[in-house]
Design a protein around this motif. Sequence first.
Motif, PDB file in Angstrom:
ATOM      1  N   CYS A 216      47.158  45.345  37.891  1.00  0.00           N
ATOM      2  CA  CYS A 216      45.981  45.270  37.021  1.00  0.00           C
ATOM      3  C   CYS A 216      45.139  44.057  37.409  1.00  0.00           C
ATOM      4  O   CYS A 216      45.642  42.927  37.462  1.00  0.00           O
ATOM      5  CB  CYS A 216      46.404  45.171  35.560  1.00  0.00           C
ATOM      6  N   THR A 217      43.867  44.295  37.669  1.00  0.00           N
ATOM      7  CA  THR A 217      42.953  43.232  38.082  1.00  0.00           C
ATOM      8  C   THR A 217      41.735  43.258  37.170  1.00  0.00           C
ATOM      9  O   THR A 217      41.771  43.808  36.075  1.00  0.00           O
ATOM     10  CB  THR A 217      42.533  43.437  39.551  1.00  0.00           C
ATOM     11  N   THR A 218      40.663  42.662  37.627  1.00  0.00           N
ATOM     12  CA  THR A 218      39.386  42.722  36.908  1.00  0.00           C
ATOM     13  C   THR A 218      38.307  43.098  37.911  1.00  0.00           C
ATOM     14  O   THR A 218      38.569  43.298  39.094  1.00  0.00           O
ATOM     15  CB  THR A 218      39.022  41.366  36.276  1.00  0.00           C
ATOM     16  N   ASP A 219      37.078  43.186  37.419  1.00  0.00           N
ATOM     17  CA  ASP A 219      35.971  43.440  38.342  1.00  0.00           C
ATOM     18  C   ASP A 219      35.598  42.180  39.122  1.00  0.00           C
ATOM     19  O   ASP A 219      34.689  42.203  39.946  1.00  0.00           O
ATOM     20  CB  ASP A 219      34.756  43.999  37.605  1.00  0.00           C
ATOM     21  N   GLN A 220      36.345  41.107  38.881  1.00  0.00           N
ATOM     22  CA  GLN A 220      36.194  39.878  39.661  1.00  0.00           C
ATOM     23  C   GLN A 220      37.592  39.464  40.154  1.00  0.00           C
ATOM     24  O   GLN A 220      38.340  38.805  39.434  1.00  0.00           O
ATOM     25  CB  GLN A 220      35.572  38.766  38.816  1.00  0.00           C
ATOM     26  N   THR A 221      37.931  39.882  41.360  1.00  0.00           N
ATOM     27  CA  THR A 221      39.257  39.619  41.921  1.00  0.00           C
ATOM     28  C   THR A 221      39.109  39.018  43.310  1.00  0.00           C
ATOM     29  O   THR A 221      38.288  39.480  44.111  1.00  0.00           O
ATOM     30  CB  THR A 221      40.084  40.916  41.990  1.00  0.00           C
TER      31      THR A 221
END
Length: 528
Positions: A216-221
């Motif tokens: 699980c990440t974000t739109d800023q990785t």
Amino acid sequence: MSSDDDESNRLRESLLGPKSDESLSLKELTEASRILFGKEDRFQLYGLDPAALHAAGCNVVGRTAIECKIDAQCRPVAQAVAAVVADLNSTTYQRVVVCDPFVGSGNMLYNVANTLNVASLSFGFELTPAVANRTLENLQKVGFEGDVKQGSFDTSGYTSPHTGATVVVIVDPPWGDGFEFGRGLVLDKTSPTVPAVLEHASGVFAQAARVIYVVCTTDQTDEDSVQRLLKDYQLLARGAGTELPEGYNGGYVIVTKKELDEANELRQSLLGPKKNVVISAEEIRNAGRVFFGDEDKYKLYGRNPDELKAAGCVLVGRTVIEAQIDAQCAPVSKGVKEFLQKMDPSQVGSIVVLDIFAGSANLLFHVAKALEATTAIGVELDPYVAKSTKDNIGHLGFSSCNFIEGSFMEKSEPVLSLLPDGKKTLFVIVAPPWADAFEFGTGLVLDRTEPSTPDVLEYASSTLAGVADTRVLFVILISDLMDNESVERVLRKGPYKQLGRGHGSELPVGANAGYILCELIKQSSLLY
């Protein structure tokens, strides 16, 4: 710093400080939703907005409001996982298990497991006792069948549910110092690090058929940390949602070990270089172990691989993959037999079974045997499969069966010529190749088979409607996981009356076959 930033920071300090373990009122939760996500109803867990969460009795504390992933962050992840699993499991029939080692609110587990339709085979772990208990209570209140255990992933004790399965591991450890402004989320700086979690999980699930890691990440990785991860893992999917403001959207990097897993390797071999090659008894037993979790499960015509060999039967590679094994045929033959027993014997006449996508003819064999059919007819397009099946039928003494190579659309006249005169009941097995028709989370979509089930029924109906003194009953092969809307579309499209439905439960979820029995009512309404 803007006033909005000030308000957001004050809220975070409060919810992670004095209100960290306090239950939030509906007013506090809607206010947090407005400040964090711009709308009072955007904070949604388990498919419920703040008002619905409170109405259901769910308990959301301050730290959960900050740390959890809301539905808008979970949905794109769950949808991507479903697509990956559907592709990898398209012909291997392995049950799917979902594990979340850092379950927190349980919302990601809830979304992923429900999208895959495997809630009862999902479980998570949470180190903090109060959080674990609260999450389990919330999930039970919303009707989720998965389990949550208090403790670390190291002390899981789960050894049997995942054996021989496809395991989906949700990898979402606490960020710790892993998020850096200007870089985003750095995967090897979380606490514990993402690579360490993957390495540990591979040991825990060593007996699984395959393990899919959903990072699980974000739109800023941080891109560099992703590339470091991909040195040891194969990328299956990557993306992020767009519904929320930038920086808030959930993202995902879905990976598996770079080496090809056993099931995929075997599938590629049997559908590739060995597609038209005779497969040994040992290889067939191995297929039973890989695809169904038990080498003794692979039986055709009531015989295990050694007995098939002794009888002189042979199977080519694609047949080993595509055949309905005995455990899949049993509920179908049982269902049609029970229906026949309820019919008025004076209205039955001769019993004929026709399978227009016969393949190995195993389903035809079992249904004809259960019905004590006077005539059985199988049609198969693939010449290699048709030849081996025709030979097998001879070795088995299946003397009532006539086998035709070709497509039913091209060979309908020879098929009709084999039908006995006089009154008869014709059972037509409809089992076209699934192709891309099976979707995890949805199940088997009948109008996406190739050719589509509605098209097959339409052609068969037009071909058989004019046969005198014949009651036509379609036996549509289905799965234990079905898109029921597609069933309704099929039954509405033609002049069909549903007479029965059922499926087996002996095999892993998704591997069991079933049937829908329906009648061609246009003709029968005139005859009876």
